[in-house]
Design a protein around this motif. Structure first.
Motif, PDB file in Angstrom:
ATOM      1  N   SER A 106       0.949  -1.291  -0.047  1.00 47.03           N
ATOM      2  CA  SER A 106       0.029   0.048  -0.147  1.00 47.03           C
ATOM      3  C   SER A 106       0.714   1.111  -0.023  1.00 47.03           C
ATOM      4  CB  SER A 106      -0.997  -0.022   1.206  1.00 47.03           C
ATOM      5  OG  SER A 106      -1.607   1.021   1.336  1.00 47.03           O
ATOM      6  N   CYS A 107       0.735   2.058  -0.839  1.00 46.62           N
ATOM      7  CA  CYS A 107       1.379   3.533  -1.096  1.00 46.62           C
ATOM      8  C   CYS A 107       0.706   4.523  -0.213  1.00 46.62           C
ATOM      9  CB  CYS A 107       1.620   3.671  -2.380  1.00 46.62           C
ATOM     10  SG  CYS A 107       2.579   2.570  -3.248  1.00 46.62           S
ATOM     11  N   PRO A 108       1.615   5.745   0.309  1.00 55.28           N
ATOM     12  CA  PRO A 108       0.841   6.614   1.053  1.00 55.28           C
ATOM     13  C   PRO A 108       0.641   7.699   0.225  1.00 55.28           C
ATOM     14  CG  PRO A 108       3.407   6.611   1.343  1.00 55.28           C
ATOM     15  CD  PRO A 108       3.099   5.348   0.571  1.00 55.28           C
ATOM     16  N   SER A 109       1.582   7.982  -0.980  1.00 56.63           N
ATOM     17  CA  SER A 109       1.071   9.006  -1.831  1.00 56.63           C
ATOM     18  C   SER A 109       1.041   9.028  -3.307  1.00 56.63           C
ATOM     19  CB  SER A 109       2.513  10.236  -1.637  1.00 56.63           C
ATOM     20  OG  SER A 109       2.608  10.510  -0.270  1.00 56.63           O
ATOM     21  N   GLY A 110       0.238   7.827  -3.772  1.00 53.89           N
ATOM     22  CA  GLY A 110      -0.150   7.488  -4.848  1.00 53.89           C
ATOM     23  C   GLY A 110       0.716   6.776  -5.682  1.00 53.89           C
ATOM     24  N   PRO A 120       6.915  12.566  -2.267  1.00 54.20           N
ATOM     25  CA  PRO A 120       7.314  13.896  -2.708  1.00 54.20           C
ATOM     26  C   PRO A 120       8.778  14.316  -2.692  1.00 54.20           C
ATOM     27  CG  PRO A 120       5.353  13.621  -0.934  1.00 54.20           C
ATOM     28  CD  PRO A 120       6.228  12.324  -1.164  1.00 54.20           C
ATOM     29  N   ALA A 121       9.014  15.143  -3.358  1.00 55.07           N
ATOM     30  CA  ALA A 121      10.615  15.578  -3.401  1.00 55.07           C
ATOM     31  C   ALA A 121      11.143  15.834  -2.045  1.00 55.07           C
ATOM     32  CB  ALA A 121      10.721  17.036  -4.303  1.00 55.07           C
ATOM     33  N   GLN A 137       2.232  -1.247   4.537  1.00 50.31           N
ATOM     34  CA  GLN A 137       2.207   0.131   3.999  1.00 50.31           C
ATOM     35  C   GLN A 137       3.466   0.784   3.880  1.00 50.31           C
ATOM     36  OE1 GLN A 137      -0.942   2.453   5.169  1.00 50.31           O
ATOM     37  NE2 GLN A 137      -0.235   4.463   4.092  1.00 50.31           N
ATOM     38  N   ALA A 138       4.000   1.226   2.740  1.00 51.04           N
ATOM     39  CA  ALA A 138       5.172   2.068   2.714  1.00 51.04           C
ATOM     40  C   ALA A 138       5.090   3.374   3.151  1.00 51.04           C
ATOM     41  CB  ALA A 138       5.544   2.084   1.311  1.00 51.04           C
ATOM     42  N   THR A 139       6.318   4.057   3.653  1.00 53.55           N
ATOM     43  CA  THR A 139       6.195   5.248   4.206  1.00 53.55           C
ATOM     44  C   THR A 139       7.119   6.176   3.452  1.00 53.55           C
ATOM     45  OG1 THR A 139       7.933   4.825   5.785  1.00 53.55           O
ATOM     46  CG2 THR A 139       5.875   4.289   6.495  1.00 53.55           C
TER      47      THR A 139
END
Length: 210
Positions: A106-110, A120-121, A137-139
């Motif tokens: 499971s991904c936190p940001s798409g 994010p960058a 879930q990844a972080t």
């Protein structure tokens, strides 16, 4: 005696002339040749056959074009190269695929276009805990660019690395902001006193340059 040798030589010559074309014809073979860039997205270039070969179900050509990988949203179950890859669709609650392609997560940001987790960058993707156990879930962890840490995400986005030393020494940060000057990937103080570099070439000898 000489006549016998002459007759034998002529007989051998006739035999070779009659047999050689058949021998050469028997050794002649051909195979189709295709260039790698001619392969479709659902094909890969088989080096041994020098031709495009279809990938398997739920697969597409890899980045190099010499093998197959699972489509986004599908994890690998086995991989023996070429089209010998077995893919399985990830469940709805874990649509992302780990960076190595072997697990769903499971991904936190798409997701990226490749079906991997997007961060994010300035962040790095963390898929496993300190013991190497896969997370459900990844972080996305932010690299600390503040004083004492001075860390930024590397190009792959999987590790925090030390900021460029000239950035730290000049601006006390991971950014080369005004009034400092960024040149050649290095950060210099805007004092007008740029360090001199000695450039050596075989043709022109040594010269000092800014």
């Amino acid at each position: 005696m000489a006549a016998w040798y002459l007759l034998s030589a002529r007989a051998v010559t006739v035999f070779l002339l009659l047999s050689l074309p058949r021998f050469l014809q028997a050794q002649t073979f051909s195979f189709p040749f295709q260039q790698p860039e001619k392969c479709d997205n659902n094909q890969y270039f088989d080096i041994s056959a020098l031709s495009c070969v279809p990938c398997g179900v739920n697969q597409r050509q890899d980045a190099r074009g010499t093998s197959c990988v699972c489509l986004p949203g599908f994890q690998m179950i086995s991989n023996n190269g070429g089209p010998a890859v077995i893919c399985k669709k990830c469940p709805e609650n874990m649509k992302g695929v780990t960076e190595d392609g072997w697990n769903c997560i499971s991904c936190p940001s798409g997701l990226t276009a490749e079906g991997k987790c997007h961060c994010p960058a300035g962040h790095i993707l963390v898929e496993r805990d300190i013991n190497g156990t896969l997370l459900s879930q990844a972080t996305c962890e932010l690299c600390d660019g503040n004083e004492n840490s001075f860390m930024v995400a590397n190009a792959l986005g999987d590790r925090c690395i030390r900021c460029e030393p000239t950035f730290v020494n000049t601006s006390k940060s991971c950014a080369c902001s005004e009034p400092n000057i960024l040149t050649g990937g290095l950060c210099f103080s805007n004092t007008g006193n740029f360090p001199l570099r000695r450039i050596s070439t075989a043709r022109y000898g040594e010269v000092d340059a800014v």
